[in-house]
Design a protein around this motif. Structure first.
Motif, PDB file in Angstrom:
ATOM      1  N   ALA A 170     -17.350   7.925   6.841  1.00 24.42           N
ATOM      2  CA  ALA A 170     -17.374   6.984   5.720  1.00 24.42           C
ATOM      3  C   ALA A 170     -17.098   7.701   4.409  1.00 24.42           C
ATOM      4  O   ALA A 170     -16.380   7.189   3.534  1.00 24.42           O
ATOM      5  N   TRP A 171     -17.651   8.914   4.251  1.00 33.57           N
ATOM      6  CA  TRP A 171     -17.460   9.682   3.018  1.00 33.57           C
ATOM      7  C   TRP A 171     -15.985  10.024   2.819  1.00 33.57           C
ATOM      8  O   TRP A 171     -15.440   9.849   1.732  1.00 33.57           O
ATOM      9  N   ILE A 172     -15.338  10.492   3.872  1.00 31.93           N
ATOM     10  CA  ILE A 172     -13.926  10.865   3.767  1.00 31.93           C
ATOM     11  C   ILE A 172     -13.056   9.629   3.547  1.00 31.93           C
ATOM     12  O   ILE A 172     -12.130   9.640   2.724  1.00 31.93           O
ATOM     13  N   ALA A 173     -13.338   8.548   4.268  1.00 31.94           N
ATOM     14  CA  ALA A 173     -12.568   7.316   4.076  1.00 31.94           C
ATOM     15  C   ALA A 173     -12.665   6.839   2.633  1.00 31.94           C
ATOM     16  O   ALA A 173     -11.674   6.393   2.035  1.00 31.94           O
ATOM     17  N   ASP A 174     -13.859   6.938   2.049  1.00 35.76           N
ATOM     18  CA  ASP A 174     -14.046   6.524   0.662  1.00 35.76           C
ATOM     19  C   ASP A 174     -13.250   7.411  -0.291  1.00 35.76           C
ATOM     20  O   ASP A 174     -12.618   6.917  -1.235  1.00 35.76           O
ATOM     21  N   ARG A 175     -13.244   8.731  -0.036  1.00 38.35           N
ATOM     22  CA  ARG A 175     -12.518   9.641  -0.923  1.00 38.35           C
ATOM     23  C   ARG A 175     -11.020   9.373  -0.909  1.00 38.35           C
ATOM     24  O   ARG A 175     -10.332   9.549  -1.906  1.00 38.35           O
ATOM     25  N   PHE A 176     -10.491   8.932   0.224  1.00 37.73           N
ATOM     26  CA  PHE A 176      -9.060   8.693   0.337  1.00 37.73           C
ATOM     27  C   PHE A 176      -8.702   7.220   0.123  1.00 37.73           C
ATOM     28  O   PHE A 176      -7.587   6.794   0.409  1.00 37.73           O
ATOM     29  N   GLY A 177      -9.652   6.443  -0.364  1.00 41.57           N
ATOM     30  CA  GLY A 177      -9.376   5.050  -0.697  1.00 41.57           C
ATOM     31  C   GLY A 177      -9.227   4.132   0.494  1.00 41.57           C
ATOM     32  O   GLY A 177      -8.524   3.118   0.403  1.00 41.57           O
ATOM     33  N   LEU A 178      -9.909   4.444   1.608  1.00 46.71           N
ATOM     34  CA  LEU A 178      -9.782   3.627   2.812  1.00 46.71           C
ATOM     35  C   LEU A 178     -11.058   2.857   3.154  1.00 46.71           C
ATOM     36  O   LEU A 178     -11.148   2.275   4.230  1.00 46.71           O
ATOM     37  N   ALA A 179     -12.031   2.867   2.283  1.00 48.05           N
ATOM     38  CA  ALA A 179     -13.299   2.205   2.581  1.00 48.05           C
ATOM     39  C   ALA A 179     -13.229   0.739   2.176  1.00 48.05           C
ATOM     40  O   ALA A 179     -13.820   0.319   1.184  1.00 48.05           O
ATOM     41  N   ALA A 227      -1.874  -0.395   1.083  1.00 41.82           N
ATOM     42  CA  ALA A 227      -1.457   0.696   0.202  1.00 41.82           C
ATOM     43  C   ALA A 227      -1.741   2.035   0.856  1.00 41.82           C
ATOM     44  O   ALA A 227      -2.727   2.196   1.593  1.00 41.82           O
ATOM     45  N   ALA A 228      -0.867   2.988   0.613  1.00 47.50           N
ATOM     46  CA  ALA A 228      -1.035   4.318   1.192  1.00 47.50           C
ATOM     47  C   ALA A 228      -2.319   4.956   0.681  1.00 47.50           C
ATOM     48  O   ALA A 228      -2.768   4.680  -0.432  1.00 47.50           O
ATOM     49  N   ALA A 229      -2.910   5.803   1.529  1.00 49.36           N
ATOM     50  CA  ALA A 229      -4.101   6.534   1.110  1.00 49.36           C
ATOM     51  C   ALA A 229      -3.759   7.415  -0.092  1.00 49.36           C
ATOM     52  O   ALA A 229      -2.620   7.833  -0.270  1.00 49.36           O
ATOM     53  N   ALA A 270      -2.038   4.754   8.743  1.00 49.54           N
ATOM     54  CA  ALA A 270      -1.898   6.178   8.399  1.00 49.54           C
ATOM     55  C   ALA A 270      -1.774   7.018   9.661  1.00 49.54           C
ATOM     56  O   ALA A 270      -0.976   7.966   9.716  1.00 49.54           O
ATOM     57  N   ALA A 271      -2.545   6.675  10.692  1.00 48.87           N
ATOM     58  CA  ALA A 271      -2.480   7.420  11.948  1.00 48.87           C
ATOM     59  C   ALA A 271      -1.122   7.234  12.623  1.00 48.87           C
ATOM     60  O   ALA A 271      -0.551   8.186  13.167  1.00 48.87           O
ATOM     61  N   MET A 272      -0.590   6.026  12.601  1.00 53.66           N
ATOM     62  CA  MET A 272       0.726   5.785  13.183  1.00 53.66           C
ATOM     63  C   MET A 272       1.794   6.624  12.487  1.00 53.66           C
ATOM     64  O   MET A 272       2.627   7.270  13.132  1.00 53.66           O
ATOM     65  N   ALA A 282      -4.868  12.508   9.915  1.00 53.03           N
ATOM     66  CA  ALA A 282      -3.819  11.575   9.485  1.00 53.03           C
ATOM     67  C   ALA A 282      -3.774  11.440   7.969  1.00 53.03           C
ATOM     68  O   ALA A 282      -2.778  10.967   7.416  1.00 53.03           O
ATOM     69  N   LEU A 283      -4.840  11.873   7.292  1.00 57.59           N
ATOM     70  CA  LEU A 283      -4.890  11.787   5.837  1.00 57.59           C
ATOM     71  C   LEU A 283      -4.324  13.031   5.163  1.00 57.59           C
ATOM     72  O   LEU A 283      -4.094  13.029   3.950  1.00 57.59           O
ATOM     73  N   ALA A 284      -4.106  14.086   5.939  1.00 63.34           N
ATOM     74  CA  ALA A 284      -3.638  15.356   5.368  1.00 63.34           C
ATOM     75  C   ALA A 284      -2.323  15.222   4.587  1.00 63.34           C
ATOM     76  O   ALA A 284      -2.187  15.804   3.507  1.00 63.34           O
ATOM     77  N   PRO A 285      -1.323  14.468   5.092  1.00 62.98           N
ATOM     78  CA  PRO A 285      -0.040  14.386   4.372  1.00 62.98           C
ATOM     79  C   PRO A 285      -0.139  13.788   2.978  1.00 62.98           C
ATOM     80  O   PRO A 285       0.798  13.928   2.177  1.00 62.98           O
TER      81      PRO A 285
END
Length: 334
Positions: free
Chosen positions: A40-49, A211-213, A63-65, A229-232
């Motif tokens: 949840a913390w990482i998803a929030d940081r990348f705008g996915l929460a 929207a993209a992360a 993003a994973a696809m 999947a968020l690395a790029p």
């Protein structure tokens, strides 16, 4: 087990960092949250929460696809993972996906068996890699799902998808399970003493129009599993970097993930957990402390999590001058 483990931990560097750090924040999660605290913390940081962690898994599907070279233009897409579900006396338990050891050839064969069933149900199924596939289900957009790690080790009835489309998913899931039950791949796996692949786990639904992360980091290091999947989205990404290499990049704002404790924790193998914790002390916490002392690092923020809790600790190199604060791990105790 927490206090017993603390007594066995010989970690002077981590003890110094945590004792002299300033507590930034602490959060307590529901026992039945569908996303683990670190997820949840990482998803929030990348705008996915998009929804609270208690309600549904992060919308990681698109993003994973794209991280697998797939470019969906329309539709709502879910991640779909081949899994092993253990049959207990009166309930079913999802096992750790890291222990599945599914080779590419076997995954392809199981995918080829499942695809006609998805086609018949009007669901487009696409292959990512041996451990994750993707399914389009536009009418399931509001389906609440759980990450595999959040559901791991539990009675899956509580963590199964809930909401519009749940019956349709269970029907399709059951059909796949029946076709895989006598599959030659699983017969061979059982002969080798390997867990059969007997089900699929659905989660992470996201619309292609999402929207993209957005990465708040200048660089990311060693992102594992679906988080990779968020690395790029970060300006710079690095894999399999050691502490010295990470510090040497001099990233203005970087994120490092250390996830080696998850697998032994799921297996309740506390001997292995302690061994890996001591390895983290040698490989990461001691170099991190040395980097702060030498001035190679100005500040570090530690995000420490377990199944239902998260603590953020901030330590500045000036904090290390507090010689009167004795190193201690007691701040980690529940």
């Amino acid at each position: 087990m927490a206090r017993d483990l603390l007594r066995e931990m010989k970690m002077p560097a981590l003890a110094t960092l945590t004792a002299r750090a300033k507590s930034a924040s602490r959060q307590v999660f529901d026992d039945f949250s569908r996303t683990l605290p670190h997820e949840a913390w990482i998803a929030d940081r990348f705008g996915l929460a998009s929804r609270p962690a208690a309600d549904s898994s992060p919308p990681i599907g698109i993003a994973a696809m794209r991280s697998h070279g797939l470019q969906p233009d329309t539709g709502v897409w879910f991640a779909l993972q081949p899994v092993h579900i253990h049959i207990a006396r009166d309930h079913l338990i999802l096992t750790d996906t890291r222990q599945l050891a599914l080779p590419e050839q076997e995954s392809r064969a199981l995918f080829d068996t499942a695809k006609p069933l998805f086609d018949e149900a009007g669901r487009e199924l696409r292959y990512g890699d041996a451990h994750v596939w993707f399914v389009r289900a536009d009418d399931w957009a509001d389906l609440d799902t759980a990450t595999p790690d959040a559901a791991c080790g539990h009675n899956i009835d509580i963590w199964m998808p809930k909401g519009t489309g749940e019956r349709a998913w269970r029907k399709l899931q059951n059909e796949v399970q029946m076709h895989w039950h006598t599959h030659a791949i699983n017969a061979g796996r059982e002969m080798r003493g390997v867990k059969p692949v007997n089900s699929l786990w659905l989660w992470g639904g996201a619309p292609a129009s999402m929207a993209a992360a957005a990465s708040p980091y200048a660089a990311v290091f060693n992102l594992p599993g679906w988080i990779s999947a968020l690395a790029p989205f970060a300006p710079a990404q690095f894999r399999d970097y050691a502490a010295a290499e990470t510090i040497a990049t001099a990233a203005a704002h970087g994120l490092v993930t250390l996830d080696t404790l998850i697998e032994p924790a799921f297996a309740t193998d506390w001997h292995a957990w302690l061994e890996r914790m001591h390895q983290l002390e040698n490989d990461w916490f001691a170099p991190l402390l040395a980097g702060l002392k030498s001035g190679k690092l100005d500040q570090a923020r530690l995000i420490l999590t377990h199944g239902t809790g998260l603590a953020e600790l901030s330590v500045h190199r000036r904090s290390l001058h507090k010689f009167w604060v004795k190193p201690s791990l007691q701040g980690l105790a529940p």
